[in-house]
Structures are given as structure tokens and as C-alpha cells.
Design a protein around this motif. Sequence first.
Motif, PDB file in Angstrom:
ATOM      1  N   UNK A 123     -10.610  -0.961  -8.359  1.00 41.33           N
ATOM      2  CA  UNK A 123      -9.774  -1.310  -9.480  1.00 41.33           C
ATOM      3  C   UNK A 123      -8.945  -2.551  -9.165  1.00 41.33           C
ATOM      4  N   UNK A 124      -8.424  -2.619  -7.939  1.00 37.39           N
ATOM      5  CA  UNK A 124      -7.636  -3.791  -7.559  1.00 37.39           C
ATOM      6  C   UNK A 124      -8.476  -5.063  -7.639  1.00 37.39           C
ATOM      7  N   UNK A 125      -9.740  -4.972  -7.206  1.00 36.23           N
ATOM      8  CA  UNK A 125     -10.619  -6.144  -7.270  1.00 36.23           C
ATOM      9  C   UNK A 125     -10.875  -6.546  -8.712  1.00 36.23           C
ATOM     10  N   UNK A 126     -11.104  -5.583  -9.587  1.00 33.50           N
ATOM     11  CA  UNK A 126     -11.316  -5.867 -11.005  1.00 33.50           C
ATOM     12  C   UNK A 126     -10.097  -6.562 -11.599  1.00 33.50           C
ATOM     13  N   UNK A 127      -8.907  -6.055 -11.308  1.00 33.02           N
ATOM     14  CA  UNK A 127      -7.672  -6.667 -11.822  1.00 33.02           C
ATOM     15  C   UNK A 127      -7.512  -8.084 -11.273  1.00 33.02           C
ATOM     16  N   UNK A 128      -7.779  -8.270  -9.998  1.00 31.01           N
ATOM     17  CA  UNK A 128      -7.687  -9.610  -9.400  1.00 31.01           C
ATOM     18  C   UNK A 128      -8.636 -10.579 -10.086  1.00 31.01           C
ATOM     19  N   UNK A 129      -9.876 -10.141 -10.298  1.00 29.05           N
ATOM     20  CA  UNK A 129     -10.867 -10.999 -10.955  1.00 29.05           C
ATOM     21  C   UNK A 129     -10.433 -11.369 -12.370  1.00 29.05           C
ATOM     22  N   UNK A 130      -9.900 -10.403 -13.097  1.00 29.16           N
ATOM     23  CA  UNK A 130      -9.448 -10.668 -14.471  1.00 29.16           C
ATOM     24  C   UNK A 130      -8.294 -11.669 -14.487  1.00 29.16           C
ATOM     25  N   UNK A 131      -7.334 -11.477 -13.595  1.00 28.75           N
ATOM     26  CA  UNK A 131      -6.191 -12.396 -13.536  1.00 28.75           C
ATOM     27  C   UNK A 131      -6.617 -13.789 -13.082  1.00 28.75           C
ATOM     28  N   UNK A 132      -7.536 -13.841 -12.122  1.00 32.25           N
ATOM     29  CA  UNK A 132      -8.030 -15.125 -11.637  1.00 32.25           C
ATOM     30  C   UNK A 132      -8.748 -15.883 -12.754  1.00 32.25           C
ATOM     31  N   UNK A 133      -9.586 -15.180 -13.523  1.00 39.72           N
ATOM     32  CA  UNK A 133     -10.316 -15.844 -14.602  1.00 39.72           C
ATOM     33  C   UNK A 133      -9.382 -16.310 -15.716  1.00 39.72           C
ATOM     34  N   UNK A 134      -8.231 -15.667 -15.848  1.00 41.27           N
ATOM     35  CA  UNK A 134      -7.241 -16.090 -16.850  1.00 41.27           C
ATOM     36  C   UNK A 134      -6.252 -17.086 -16.263  1.00 41.27           C
ATOM     37  N   UNK A 135      -6.474 -17.501 -15.015  1.00 42.86           N
ATOM     38  CA  UNK A 135      -5.602 -18.445 -14.309  1.00 42.86           C
ATOM     39  C   UNK A 135      -4.171 -17.913 -14.162  1.00 42.86           C
ATOM     40  N   UNK A 136      -4.032 -16.608 -13.928  1.00 39.97           N
ATOM     41  CA  UNK A 136      -2.717 -15.978 -13.810  1.00 39.97           C
ATOM     42  C   UNK A 136      -2.407 -15.502 -12.395  1.00 39.97           C
ATOM     43  N   UNK A 172      -1.274 -16.264  -8.929  1.00 37.51           N
ATOM     44  CA  UNK A 172      -0.562 -17.328  -8.214  1.00 37.51           C
ATOM     45  C   UNK A 172       0.090 -16.743  -6.966  1.00 37.51           C
ATOM     46  N   UNK A 173       0.804 -17.582  -6.225  1.00 42.42           N
ATOM     47  CA  UNK A 173       1.513 -17.080  -5.060  1.00 42.42           C
ATOM     48  C   UNK A 173       2.671 -16.163  -5.469  1.00 42.42           C
ATOM     49  N   UNK A 174       3.059 -16.186  -6.736  1.00 42.17           N
ATOM     50  CA  UNK A 174       4.120 -15.305  -7.238  1.00 42.17           C
ATOM     51  C   UNK A 174       3.562 -14.046  -7.905  1.00 42.17           C
ATOM     52  N   UNK A 175       2.259 -13.954  -8.020  1.00 41.00           N
ATOM     53  CA  UNK A 175       1.637 -12.810  -8.685  1.00 41.00           C
ATOM     54  C   UNK A 175       0.390 -12.428  -7.908  1.00 41.00           C
ATOM     55  N   UNK A 176       0.442 -11.288  -7.267  1.00 36.69           N
ATOM     56  CA  UNK A 176      -0.688 -10.817  -6.475  1.00 36.69           C
ATOM     57  C   UNK A 176      -1.037  -9.391  -6.883  1.00 36.69           C
ATOM     58  N   UNK A 177      -2.268  -9.032  -6.662  1.00 48.06           N
ATOM     59  CA  UNK A 177      -2.712  -7.657  -6.821  1.00 48.06           C
ATOM     60  C   UNK A 177      -2.980  -7.141  -5.414  1.00 48.06           C
TER      61      UNK A 177
END
Length: 168
Positions: A1-14, A16-21
Motif C-alpha cells: 500500500x505504501x508503494x502504491x501511495x508513493x507511486x500515485x503521489x510521484x505521478x501527481x508531482x506531490x 517532495x522532501x517535505x512529503x514522504x510515504x
Amino acid sequence: MAQLKSDMLRSADLLTDRHRVLELDALAEDGPDSLAAVINTLDHNQGVAIITEGLMSYLDPAVATALWQRIATQLKRFPQGVYISDGYVQSEVRGLSSRIIKTILQRFVSGRLHTHYDSPADAQQKLTAQGFSRAQLHAAKDLPATRELALHAGGNRVRVVEAWSQPR
């Protein structure tokens, strides 16, 4: 689930160093994968948000209570700390369609689902009793980011839990 969330945020360009999963074992009280261990890696001069989307309904009340206590305790280590989750109110999930969906989902996941709140006021009481300074349940229709969700069948039953913890 963490990987899925990371991929979704990465594809939305969200992402950053201030936002991690970060992946962790939410039920571990200590150890390298525990919430406390992950919290120790963060900058304690910044604010932090902990999100447990899609998790709490799978936890029985005692386990959920213990997790809320750990989250509230850890958030107090920061100048600002907020806990965000999804939740349901018991009186809003008693209909036939809700019971059918719950039964199907319980069979699919081979486990029981729990509704932790009798009402929004009950949610506020339960969360503040576990150490949060204030808590609120938001209806999906009342938040711009989730308003569209409330238009779908069942989406109007989802609540967004917002609980703040003040530093010690």
C-alpha cells in the motif's frame, strides 16, 4: 500500500522532501518498524501528519485505541501534529446495503470490520480520551477535496477524521 501511495503521489508531482510515504508496522509498540522508530527519523522542529487511510476499520476497538494513544503520544513531540484517517459513524452504516457490503468485504478480507464511532461527538470523545487535544469528523460532502466522493453510493457515509495533538 505504501508503494502504491508513493507511486500515485510521484505521478501527481506531490512527493517532495517535505512529503514522504513511510512504511511501518502500525501495531508494533517498539522496534525498527514501529511508529516511534519512524518518528525518530523526522525533524522535530517541523510539523507532522500521520495518515491511516483504509486501516482502522480492520482493527478491533482495543487495538484501535492503543494505536490512537501511540499516535497522539508521538505527535506531541512536534510543534504541530495532526492525525488524518477515514471513519464511519455506526448510525450511518446500519442499512441493508451497508450490511451487505460489509459482509462481502469481511469475507473477502477474511476478517471482521469495525465501526469505532457511535456519533461524531463519540469520535471526538474517544480521540481526546486517547491524548489528542481536539478532534473532529468531517462529512465528505463538506470538504472540497472529497465532495465528489459524497456523490457516489456509500461515499456519503465516509467521514474524514481530523485529530490534533498539542506539544507537551
